[in-house]
Motif scaffolding. Structure first.
Motif, PDB file in Angstrom:
ATOM      1  N   ARG A  55     -25.086 157.656 -56.324  1.00  0.00           N
ATOM      2  CA  ARG A  55     -25.772 158.821 -56.925  1.00  0.00           C
ATOM      3  C   ARG A  55     -25.029 159.395 -58.158  1.00  0.00           C
ATOM      4  O   ARG A  55     -25.599 160.081 -59.033  1.00  0.00           O
ATOM      5  CB  ARG A  55     -26.139 159.636 -55.973  1.00  0.00           C
ATOM      6  CG  ARG A  55     -27.246 158.901 -54.760  1.00  0.00           C
ATOM      7  CD  ARG A  55     -27.610 160.033 -53.548  1.00  0.00           C
ATOM      8  NE  ARG A  55     -28.128 161.417 -54.031  1.00  0.00           N
ATOM      9  CZ  ARG A  55     -29.489 161.510 -54.356  1.00  0.00           C
ATOM     10  NH1 ARG A  55     -30.339 160.498 -54.241  1.00  0.00           N
ATOM     11  NH2 ARG A  55     -29.952 162.637 -54.467  1.00  0.00           N
ATOM     12  N   LEU A  60     -27.403 161.602 -60.615  1.00  0.00           N
ATOM     13  CA  LEU A  60     -28.183 162.336 -59.616  1.00  0.00           C
ATOM     14  C   LEU A  60     -27.380 163.229 -58.846  1.00  0.00           C
ATOM     15  O   LEU A  60     -28.155 164.506 -58.293  1.00  0.00           O
ATOM     16  CB  LEU A  60     -28.868 161.374 -58.725  1.00  0.00           C
ATOM     17  CG  LEU A  60     -30.064 160.646 -59.260  1.00  0.00           C
ATOM     18  CD1 LEU A  60     -30.228 159.623 -58.107  1.00  0.00           C
ATOM     19  CD2 LEU A  60     -31.111 161.452 -59.538  1.00  0.00           C
ATOM     20  N   GLU A  61     -26.075 163.280 -58.856  1.00  0.00           N
ATOM     21  CA  GLU A  61     -25.517 164.545 -58.130  1.00  0.00           C
ATOM     22  C   GLU A  61     -24.439 164.564 -58.900  1.00  0.00           C
ATOM     23  O   GLU A  61     -23.728 163.753 -59.914  1.00  0.00           O
ATOM     24  CB  GLU A  61     -24.999 163.887 -56.963  1.00  0.00           C
ATOM     25  CG  GLU A  61     -25.918 164.272 -55.585  1.00  0.00           C
ATOM     26  CD  GLU A  61     -25.254 163.856 -54.412  1.00  0.00           C
ATOM     27  OE1 GLU A  61     -24.369 164.612 -53.909  1.00  0.00           O
ATOM     28  OE2 GLU A  61     -25.980 163.373 -53.677  1.00  0.00           O
ATOM     29  N   ALA A  77     -28.972 162.053 -65.448  1.00  0.00           N
ATOM     30  CA  ALA A  77     -29.855 161.306 -64.491  1.00  0.00           C
ATOM     31  C   ALA A  77     -31.041 160.528 -65.444  1.00  0.00           C
ATOM     32  O   ALA A  77     -31.271 159.424 -64.972  1.00  0.00           O
ATOM     33  CB  ALA A  77     -30.402 162.278 -63.388  1.00  0.00           C
ATOM     34  N   ASP A  78     -31.392 161.342 -66.425  1.00  0.00           N
ATOM     35  CA  ASP A  78     -32.676 160.526 -67.135  1.00  0.00           C
ATOM     36  C   ASP A  78     -31.977 159.781 -68.139  1.00  0.00           C
ATOM     37  O   ASP A  78     -33.080 159.364 -68.939  1.00  0.00           O
ATOM     38  CB  ASP A  78     -33.501 161.799 -67.398  1.00  0.00           C
ATOM     39  CG  ASP A  78     -33.234 162.811 -68.630  1.00  0.00           C
ATOM     40  OD1 ASP A  78     -31.726 162.417 -68.662  1.00  0.00           O
ATOM     41  OD2 ASP A  78     -33.733 163.512 -68.843  1.00  0.00           O
ATOM     42  N   ALA A  83     -31.169 152.233 -65.065  1.00  0.00           N
ATOM     43  CA  ALA A  83     -32.115 152.239 -64.228  1.00  0.00           C
ATOM     44  C   ALA A  83     -31.359 151.969 -62.628  1.00  0.00           C
ATOM     45  O   ALA A  83     -30.415 151.305 -62.540  1.00  0.00           O
ATOM     46  CB  ALA A  83     -32.841 151.036 -64.792  1.00  0.00           C
ATOM     47  N   MET A  84     -32.505 152.268 -61.890  1.00  0.00           N
ATOM     48  CA  MET A  84     -31.928 152.481 -60.636  1.00  0.00           C
ATOM     49  C   MET A  84     -32.734 151.834 -59.693  1.00  0.00           C
ATOM     50  O   MET A  84     -34.171 151.768 -59.717  1.00  0.00           O
ATOM     51  CB  MET A  84     -31.593 153.670 -59.940  1.00  0.00           C
ATOM     52  CG  MET A  84     -31.420 154.147 -58.635  1.00  0.00           C
ATOM     53  SD  MET A  84     -29.777 154.708 -58.612  1.00  0.00           S
ATOM     54  CE  MET A  84     -29.677 155.212 -56.982  1.00  0.00           C
ATOM     55  N   PHE A  86     -33.590 151.091 -55.514  1.00  0.00           N
ATOM     56  CA  PHE A  86     -33.410 151.894 -54.137  1.00  0.00           C
ATOM     57  C   PHE A  86     -33.440 151.027 -53.035  1.00  0.00           C
ATOM     58  O   PHE A  86     -34.490 150.045 -52.911  1.00  0.00           O
ATOM     59  CB  PHE A  86     -34.356 153.031 -53.905  1.00  0.00           C
ATOM     60  CG  PHE A  86     -34.090 154.117 -55.169  1.00  0.00           C
ATOM     61  CD1 PHE A  86     -33.429 155.128 -54.955  1.00  0.00           C
ATOM     62  CD2 PHE A  86     -34.793 153.937 -56.401  1.00  0.00           C
ATOM     63  CE1 PHE A  86     -33.238 155.905 -55.812  1.00  0.00           C
ATOM     64  CE2 PHE A  86     -34.861 155.080 -57.299  1.00  0.00           C
ATOM     65  CZ  PHE A  86     -33.930 155.917 -57.282  1.00  0.00           C
ATOM     66  N   GLN A  87     -32.733 151.335 -51.846  1.00  0.00           N
ATOM     67  CA  GLN A  87     -32.709 150.680 -50.713  1.00  0.00           C
ATOM     68  C   GLN A  87     -34.410 150.631 -49.842  1.00  0.00           C
ATOM     69  O   GLN A  87     -34.971 149.630 -49.550  1.00  0.00           O
ATOM     70  CB  GLN A  87     -31.680 150.968 -49.804  1.00  0.00           C
ATOM     71  CG  GLN A  87     -31.978 150.325 -48.412  1.00  0.00           C
ATOM     72  CD  GLN A  87     -30.881 151.128 -47.365  1.00  0.00           C
ATOM     73  OE1 GLN A  87     -30.230 151.947 -47.579  1.00  0.00           O
ATOM     74  NE2 GLN A  87     -30.969 150.345 -46.007  1.00  0.00           N
ATOM     75  N   ALA A  90     -38.432 153.279 -52.669  1.00  0.00           N
ATOM     76  CA  ALA A  90     -38.908 154.569 -53.574  1.00  0.00           C
ATOM     77  C   ALA A  90     -40.041 154.050 -54.667  1.00  0.00           C
ATOM     78  O   ALA A  90     -40.131 154.727 -55.548  1.00  0.00           O
ATOM     79  CB  ALA A  90     -37.782 155.072 -54.351  1.00  0.00           C
ATOM     80  N   ALA A 152     -37.121 149.039 -62.811  1.00  0.00           N
ATOM     81  CA  ALA A 152     -35.891 149.273 -63.354  1.00  0.00           C
ATOM     82  C   ALA A 152     -35.664 148.518 -64.698  1.00  0.00           C
ATOM     83  O   ALA A 152     -35.201 149.253 -65.560  1.00  0.00           O
ATOM     84  CB  ALA A 152     -35.042 148.960 -62.374  1.00  0.00           C
TER      85      ALA A 152
END
Lengths: 253, 562
Positions: A55, A60-61, A77-78, A83-84, A86-87, A90, A152
């Motif tokens: 993250r 994101l953090e 983040a943007d 690209a991301m 997710f587990q 999402a 993504a």
């Protein structure tokens, strides 16, 4: 051969949480680099802060100290180059497969015809042709993650970041998707140029990555950074493969 | 679906029957009844206006509270208090304010009525938006951020859809509350001046005041028909549609198959109407899309606009808040600086009496709703036959039933005082029972099949079955139902303790009748304010000392975790 183009620089990233005035360190001095053509896996036991690390890497953090640079700039983040996946997939439950895949393009104000063409291309690439207008809840777990991957890839990122993307899938589906990710990564016509993946499965890391970063738990520290030089396609039954798995296993325990 | 259709046919039957009875009993009433469709339209328009304002308010308020932590610190407690105080007690004050502002014109009264209905609709919807936005799964939020969703786009694709299920659920609740308040507010008397606006509520209230039984029946029939028709044609389709927006992908649990939404699918009988509506609506949806795209672009070129709007929004909110708080404090100061009026001595006694009557209503409601909810929840067959009938009764707000209940009480009890007591308790019962019943049925239905089967395979039956499975599983819904029911009960006090029927008042001692006395007879604002304050103190104390702790414990022990 020229030196591969560097993408991501992680400089001494540390993350702490503060509760009742006490400091809880999650990540301690993480540093590594990632260049084009790289496939890097971060492995660690639960509690090693690997998801937090990811993250932070995608912006994101914010890290408590240290910094993350993407092509020389602090990561945001943007960032459309990253690209991301997710587990938990999402996916937006109220959008169709196509609309989900178009998400990042819509945010970039790509005009509708181009958007649809690009979405179709990547829906085809992950083998979901015929499900363009289905809603996520109508799909199986494996198909949902294919949508996640197509979404993504649709923004044609340089770097694909994945947070335990296969751990909520059944083993067979997971193996199929692993091979497909490898194919996409090695295809020069298709994004991404590089992959960064977080996983708790050592076998998965050895199967996929050409570099594995091993984290210890509480706080997450870099125990080792190993270059896996096994030829591809890799065979899980070979003793060399198990040699790597055992080595990483002994580093973690 | 079959049950629904039967219910509709049943209502239609009642209407026709009531019409015939009325026409025979009193031709004059029948003539008056011809105005009813118009009255129904007026009343519904007020509801729609109040609802739309409430919706905009709820989204703005909930969104700000969810995205601005500092604002949430003051916004949430305010919402909490607004939600739990009996709003109806403030109506005379609000009415006076609007009437004075608009110099006695009809517009002022309309504003007052719409405002009152708004206050009965907005708070729970705002909470719903807040809860939805703060419980968006972290990964979904992260996906939104990492794919660059900001501003209007984020609202349109992520935040608003995420809020839809709770918004629709709360809208249905709000709409029910709204009817209760609408009927109470269309006719109102302050001192010697009477304010009335044409509408169903006013029609029923007038009929009751004149003891005109036929008109009461017809009015109630039309009201029930309107409530049920809106439920059938608006709320049920909306709530089916809202299922699409539920977050179930995150939990990984497969929910029951949700029917794919098709526009106006629920109008199977009128294919032509349906086609026309879709055709007509097409340009509108296209326009919406175009406007959306334009907004997205506009946002992209002026990224600070949304933030600026938010700042102005917050600024206005703070100013209004300061104004309200300071006027309130000044008012309170004036109130307590003067010696208390002699009536103040009677306040605790009145509060105790009101509370006891509500407690009795609550007890009766519990007594019948728990067993009935179990039967309805366990047996599909009974539910299919009984639910439509129950829904018809539930569609009538307790405020509309005032004349019927008082007439019934007079018939049962001979003495005037006794009848007033009985009527007050029955009105309390009618305002409380449906919230309990429908919440409890939902509670029984939510018991997982595994648990039922486990209970059966271990031979649990009778008392142990209730003690070990049914009652614990119902506890959370019993609590939420009770909280809503008591909220409605406190509001009902205002109308139940002072009823005008057939040209004479029926009163009992209590907080509600004190408020009515102060407004209608003495015009004593000091007593009015003190009574309202007492009521608020009792309600807030009950929430803090009873319901809150109980809810907390129930959330830990009795939640059916999936």
């Amino acid at each position: 051969m020229t030196e591969p183009h560097p993408l991501l620089k992680v400089k001494d990233v540390t993350k702490s949480y503060f509760e009742d005035g006490k400091e809880f360190k999650i990540l301690d001095l993480i540093r590594f680099e990632l260049a084009e053509q790289d496939f890097v896996c971060v492995v660690g036991p639960s509690g090693s802060g690997k998801s937090t690390l990811l993250r932070i890497l995608v912006g994101l953090e914010k890290p408590t100290s240290g910094e993350v640079l993407f092509e020389g700039q602090p990561i945001r983040a943007d960032n459309p180059q990253v690209a991301m996946v997710f587990q938990s997939f999402a996916l937006f439950p109220w959008l169709t497969v196509t609309q989900n895949v178009e998400l990042g393009l819509e945010a970039q104000n790509v005009p509708l015809p181009a958007r649809q063409a690009r979405a179709r291309k990547f829906i085809d690439a992950v083998g979901l042709t015929g499900f363009e207008n289905a809603f996520p809840r109508e799909l199986s777990g494996g198909m949902k993650q294919r949508v996640g991957i197509a979404r993504a890839l649709a923004i044609e990122p340089l770097l694909l970041c994945m947070d335990e993307p296969f751990s909520s899938l059944d083993p067979l589906t997971a193996q199929n998707l692993r091979d497909e990710i490898l194919q996409l990564w090695s295809d020069p016509q298709l994004p991404p140029k590089a992959v960064l993946m977080v996983t708790h499965s050592i076998e998965e890391a050895v199967y996929l990555a050409d570099r594995v970063i091993v984290l210890s738990s509480r706080p997450g520290r870099m125990v080792a950074e190993l270059v896996i030089d096994l030829p591809r396609p890799r065979n899980r039954k070979e003793p060399e493969f198990y040699g790597w798995v055992d080595e990483i296993y002994s580093l973690i325990v | 679906m079959r049950g629904r259709r039967r219910a509709l046919r049943f209502v239609a039957g009642i209407l026709v029957f009531a019409g015939i009875v009325a026409a025979i009993a009193s031709p004059q009433a029948a003539l008056k009844a011809l105005q009813l469709p118009l009255f129904a339209l007026f009343s519904t328009s007020r509801m729609v206006a109040a609802y739309l304002i409430g919706l905009v308010f709820a989204i703005a308020y909930g969104h700000t509270a969810a995205t601005n932590r500092r604002a949430a610190l003051i916004m949430l407690p305010i919402l909490d208090v607004l939600q739990s105080i009996p709003i109806l007690a403030f109506f005379p004050a609000a009415l006076l304010f609007f009437v004075v502002t608009f110099q006695g014109s009809a517009i002022g009264i309309e504003f007052a009525v719409v405002f009152l209905i708004f206050t009965s609709m907005a708070w729970n919807m705002a909470f719903g938006v807040y809860e939805s936005l703060t419980t968006i799964p972290q990964d979904l939020e992260a996906a939104g951020s990492s794919f660059g969703l900001t501003g209007w786009l984020r609202f349109r694709l992520l935040e608003f859809p995420a809020a839809i299920p709770k918004l629709v659920y709360n809208s249905i609740l709000s709409w029910t509350n709204g009817w209760f308040f609408l009927v109470a507010s269309e006719v109102f008397q302050v001192g010697s001046s009477k304010f009335a606006r044409p509408g169903l509520g006013a029609f029923i209230a007038d009929a009751g005041r004149n003891g005109d039984v036929a008109s009461i029946a017809v009015g109630l029939g039309v009201l029930a028909a309107v409530v049920l028709a809106l439920d059938f044609f608006v709320w049920r389709p909306l709530s089916v549609w809202s299922e699409r927006f539920r977050m179930d992908t995150a939990s990984g649990r497969e929910l029951a198959k949700v029917p794919r939404y098709e526009p106006f699918r629920w109008m199977p009988r009128f294919p032509a109407v349906r086609r026309t509506i879709i055709a007509r609506a097409h340009p509108a949806t296209q326009a919406y899309h175009r406007a959306s795209v334009r907004l997205d672009r506009a946002y992209a070129s002026h990224p600070n606009v949304v933030r600026d709007v938010r700042v102005v929004d917050l600024g206005l909110f703070v100013i209004v808040l300061l104004l309200v708080v300071t006027t309130g404090l000044i008012g309170l100061g004036q109130l307590f600086l003067r010696p208390l009026p002699p009536e103040a001595v009677g306040l605790p006694w009145a509060a105790l009496l009101s509370f006891s009557r509500l407690l009795l209503s609550y007890g009766i409601a519990l007594g019948w709703t728990i067993p009935v909810a179990v039967v309805l929840g366990e047996s599909e067959r009974v539910s299919r036959y009984l639910t439509p009938a129950l829904e018809i009764f539930a569609s009538l707000p307790a405020t509309a039933l005032l004349p019927v209940i008082l007439g019934f009480s007079l018939a049962v009890v001979g003495s005037t005082g006794g009848a007033a007591q009985l009527a007050a308790i029955l009105i309390g019962l009618f305002s409380m029972q449906w919230y309990l019943l429908f919440n409890l049925v939902a509670g029984v239905r939510s018991i997982p099949q595994d648990l039922r089967e486990a209970a059966r395979s271990f031979g649990l039956r009778g008392r142990p079955y209730w003690r070990r499975l049914l009652l614990p599983a119902m506890t959370p819904s019993l609590l939420t139902g009770s909280i809503t029911a008591w909220g409605a009960g406190w509001n009902a006090l205002i109308v139940s303790e002072y009823i005008e029927y057939a040209q004479r008042p029926y009163t009992v001692t209590g907080l509600g009748s004190l408020i009515n006395q102060a407004v209608l007879v003495t015009g004593d604002t000091e007593v009015l304010l003190l009574t309202i304050l007492t009521m608020i103190v009792v309600v807030l104390a009950m929430n803090k000392l009873l319901w809150r702790p109980l809810l907390k414990r129930a959330a830990i022990r009795y939640r059916l975790e999936v």
